[in-house]
Write an enzyme that holds these catalytic residues in place. Structure first.
Site, PDB file in Angstrom:
ATOM      1  N   LYS A 158      53.839  52.545 112.136  1.00 12.40           N
ATOM      2  CA  LYS A 158      54.412  51.913 113.323  1.00 12.40           C
ATOM      3  C   LYS A 158      55.009  52.950 114.263  1.00 12.40           C
ATOM      4  O   LYS A 158      55.625  53.931 113.813  1.00 12.40           O
ATOM      5  CB  LYS A 158      55.509  50.915 112.926  1.00 12.40           C
ATOM      6  CG  LYS A 158      55.023  49.776 112.055  1.00 12.40           C
ATOM      7  CD  LYS A 158      56.151  48.828 111.688  1.00 12.40           C
ATOM      8  CE  LYS A 158      56.647  48.038 112.857  1.00 12.40           C
ATOM      9  NZ  LYS A 158      57.646  47.018 112.435  1.00 12.40           N
ATOM     10  N   GLU A 200      56.027  51.616 106.813  1.00 14.33           N
ATOM     11  CA  GLU A 200      56.631  50.472 106.156  1.00 14.33           C
ATOM     12  C   GLU A 200      55.627  49.885 105.167  1.00 14.33           C
ATOM     13  O   GLU A 200      54.409  50.003 105.350  1.00 14.33           O
ATOM     14  CB  GLU A 200      57.010  49.375 107.160  1.00 14.33           C
ATOM     15  CG  GLU A 200      58.241  49.659 107.964  1.00 14.33           C
ATOM     16  CD  GLU A 200      58.609  48.494 108.861  1.00 14.33           C
ATOM     17  OE1 GLU A 200      59.718  48.541 109.417  1.00 14.33           O
ATOM     18  OE2 GLU A 200      57.809  47.546 109.014  1.00 14.33           O
ATOM     19  N   LYS A 201      56.150  49.244 104.129  1.00 12.52           N
ATOM     20  CA  LYS A 201      55.296  48.498 103.214  1.00 12.52           C
ATOM     21  C   LYS A 201      54.599  47.380 103.987  1.00 12.52           C
ATOM     22  O   LYS A 201      55.234  46.660 104.768  1.00 12.52           O
ATOM     23  CB  LYS A 201      56.147  47.904 102.089  1.00 12.52           C
ATOM     24  CG  LYS A 201      55.396  46.999 101.139  1.00 12.52           C
ATOM     25  CD  LYS A 201      54.370  47.750 100.325  1.00 12.52           C
ATOM     26  CE  LYS A 201      53.663  46.831  99.333  1.00 12.52           C
ATOM     27  NZ  LYS A 201      52.557  47.524  98.654  1.00 12.52           N
ATOM     28  N   HIS A 235      49.594  40.722 117.118  1.00 10.10           N
ATOM     29  CA  HIS A 235      51.055  40.870 117.079  1.00 10.10           C
ATOM     30  C   HIS A 235      51.752  40.202 118.266  1.00 10.10           C
ATOM     31  O   HIS A 235      52.939  40.433 118.484  1.00 10.10           O
ATOM     32  CB  HIS A 235      51.450  42.352 117.008  1.00 10.10           C
ATOM     33  CG  HIS A 235      50.815  43.082 115.859  1.00 10.10           C
ATOM     34  ND1 HIS A 235      51.211  42.898 114.552  1.00 10.10           N
ATOM     35  CD2 HIS A 235      49.798  43.990 115.827  1.00 10.10           C
ATOM     36  CE1 HIS A 235      50.468  43.667 113.757  1.00 10.10           C
ATOM     37  NE2 HIS A 235      49.608  44.328 114.501  1.00 10.10           N
ATOM     38  N   ARG A 291      67.704  40.800 124.138  1.00  5.50           N
ATOM     39  CA  ARG A 291      67.454  40.071 125.390  1.00  5.50           C
ATOM     40  C   ARG A 291      67.187  38.615 125.055  1.00  5.50           C
ATOM     41  O   ARG A 291      67.094  38.238 123.888  1.00  5.50           O
ATOM     42  CB  ARG A 291      66.241  40.662 126.112  1.00  5.50           C
ATOM     43  CG  ARG A 291      65.008  40.723 125.209  1.00  5.50           C
ATOM     44  CD  ARG A 291      63.750  41.085 125.947  1.00  5.50           C
ATOM     45  NE  ARG A 291      62.657  41.439 125.066  1.00  5.50           N
ATOM     46  CZ  ARG A 291      61.903  40.587 124.387  1.00  5.50           C
ATOM     47  NH1 ARG A 291      62.137  39.283 124.482  1.00  5.50           N
ATOM     48  NH2 ARG A 291      60.914  41.000 123.616  1.00  5.50           N
TER      49      ARG A 291
END
Length: 450
Positions: A158, A200-201, A235, A291
């Site tokens: 990421k 990350e996993k 996503h 936000r």
């Protein structure tokens, strides 16, 4: 209270902020590019100022022009909406330097949560459960391999400064890792100017659960339940609902209080959303958005609390609208993001709306800035509007959503309405049995039981 608020955004969120201002008796200033001269928020605001040509960098992201618009109109505060400058810490600081209010969090919290690595470290320090992964940015493939083997493949690479699904790649095996790091880093550099990535996993079939929080900036904070945003494409959220079909009241209270406690410790100001992946009864922090969210109407429907109005109030120093024990979840709500896109290829479909008829009836809400004869410009996001439906139960909500989707008319452009009309009748959706990969598998024809 603020006397006049400049709304530094466009489309449905600009109109949404304008409505909250009117209910508070606050004068409004709409800003717009030349492409948005006929936009609804421009028509309804007390004043309007053109801030540049169509490209966002020359208009909605042009900070000097926004400051000039504040000076010309005498606005004493700015509401950034979502997108554009809403999570730009430097913008918040510049406004403060010019004695203008920023209707959003403190700049330090925007900056902190905008860095995904620091956000994860902060969450961990505050007692929020995180996804197993690297402690910071990965400097080389050998280091990444050690981390990946420790947490187990598959892993997700990421972008540290990422968002919106850009700079994210999955490495299923060790052989995939080097390419995933290179590709994600290049995407991140192009999109955000920062090639830093972390690991990350990669969870197999998690839900995307987010907790809505509201803080007064002085150590008071509450949570307003969760939204399930698991139906996503690339996503990007497509369908959001609350409460989640899979959470128990005990799980909701546990993770909600964990988030609220963290916001109290931070002395967080305004609205925010703490986002998690949820699998096998465990929550894993992924990021925090500082936000108002596109899907905030779901929370408004089930709590009865006007989040945008409260966002303005607490930015002006007001107390929270309720204590935690006064906040209750009532019924079920679902939001569909209707975009001007081909429902199969998702190619944008800007153009003139020839016919427009919004649905109505009990429990049906449309947040949209379009009207019959309005031309959706090609320069910005393709959102036509958000259909939000509320019912006493999830079954009633789905029934009401089917009716509303059959009733709405948007002609002259292609939209994603046919997709939602199919989804609302799918057995998995009716049963609440889906995860973050479900929609892409559905669209590609992949066996969803795999």
């Amino acid at each position: 209270m603020f006397d006049k608020i400049l709304i530094a955004n466009r489309g449905e969120i600009a109109l949404r902020v304008l409505r909250a201002c009117k209910e508070l008796g606050i004068a409004t200033v709409a800003v717009h590019s030349t492409a948005d001269a006929e936009a609804m928020h421009v028509r309804l605001a007390d004043e309007s100022v053109c801030i540049g040509p169509p490209p966002s960098k020359d208009s909605y992201l042009n900070i000097p022009n926004l400051l000039a618009a504040c000076e010309i109109t005498g606005a004493d505060a700015v509401h950034p909406g979502y997108g554009f400058l809403s999570e730009n810490a430097r913008f918040a600081e510049i406004l403060a330097e010019h004695n203008l209010g920023f209707i959003g969090p403190k700049a330090e919290h925007i900056r902190l949560m905008g860095d995904k690595i620091e956000a994860k470290r902060t969450a961990k320090r505050l007692g929020i459960p995180v996804v197993p992964g690297s402690d910071g940015a990965i400097d080389d493939v050998d280091e990444a391999m050690k981390v990946a083997k420790a947490i187990g493949f598959p892993v997700l690479v990421k972008a540290a400064a990422g968002g919106g699904g850009r700079g994210m790649k999955v490495a299923q095996t060790a052989d995939d890792l080097a390419l995933a790091i290179s590709t994600a880093g290049n995407e991140a550099k192009s999109a955000f100017g920062d090639a830093s990535v972390y690991l990350e996993k990669y969870l197999q079939k998690p839900r995307h659960i987010e907790i809505q929080v509201l803080g007064d900036g002085r150590g008071g904070a509450v949570h307003l339940g969760e939204r399930d945003c698991s139906l996503q494409r690339r996503h990007q959220k497509v369908w959001e609902e609350g409460p989640s079909p899979v959470l128990t009241a005990a799980a909701r209270a546990r993770i909600g209080e964990t988030c609220a406690k963290a916001m109290r410790e931070m002395k967080y100001l305004g609205v925010g959303t703490v986002e998690f992946l949820y699998e096998d009864g465990e929550f894993y922090f992924i990021e925090m958005n500082t936000r108002i969210q596109v899907e905030h109407p779901v929370t408004e429907a089930i709590t009865g609390i006007d989040l945008v109005l409260e966002q303005i109030r607490v930015a002006n120093g007001a107390d929270l609208p309720a204590t935690q024990d006064q906040i209750t979840i009532s019924g079920h709500a679902i939001e569909c993001r209707i975009n001007a896109e081909n429902p199969e290829t998702f190619r944008p479909s800007p153009g003139k709306i020839q016919r427009y008829h919004p649905p109505g009836g009990l429990g049906v809400r449309i947040d949209s800035a379009v009207y019959q004869g309005y031309t959706i410009p090609p320069y910005y996001d393709s959102l036509v509007g958000k259909l939000i439906v509320h019912g006493k139960t999830r079954a009633e909500c789905l029934m009401r959503l089917r009716r509303a989707l059959d009733e709405i008319v948007v002609d002259g452009i292609e939209t994603t309405l046919p997709l939602f009309r199919a989804l609302v009748r799918d057995h998995d959706i009716i049963d609440g049995d889906y995860h973050i990969h479900w929609l892409e598998q559905y669209l590609s024809g992949v066996d969803r039981d795999r």
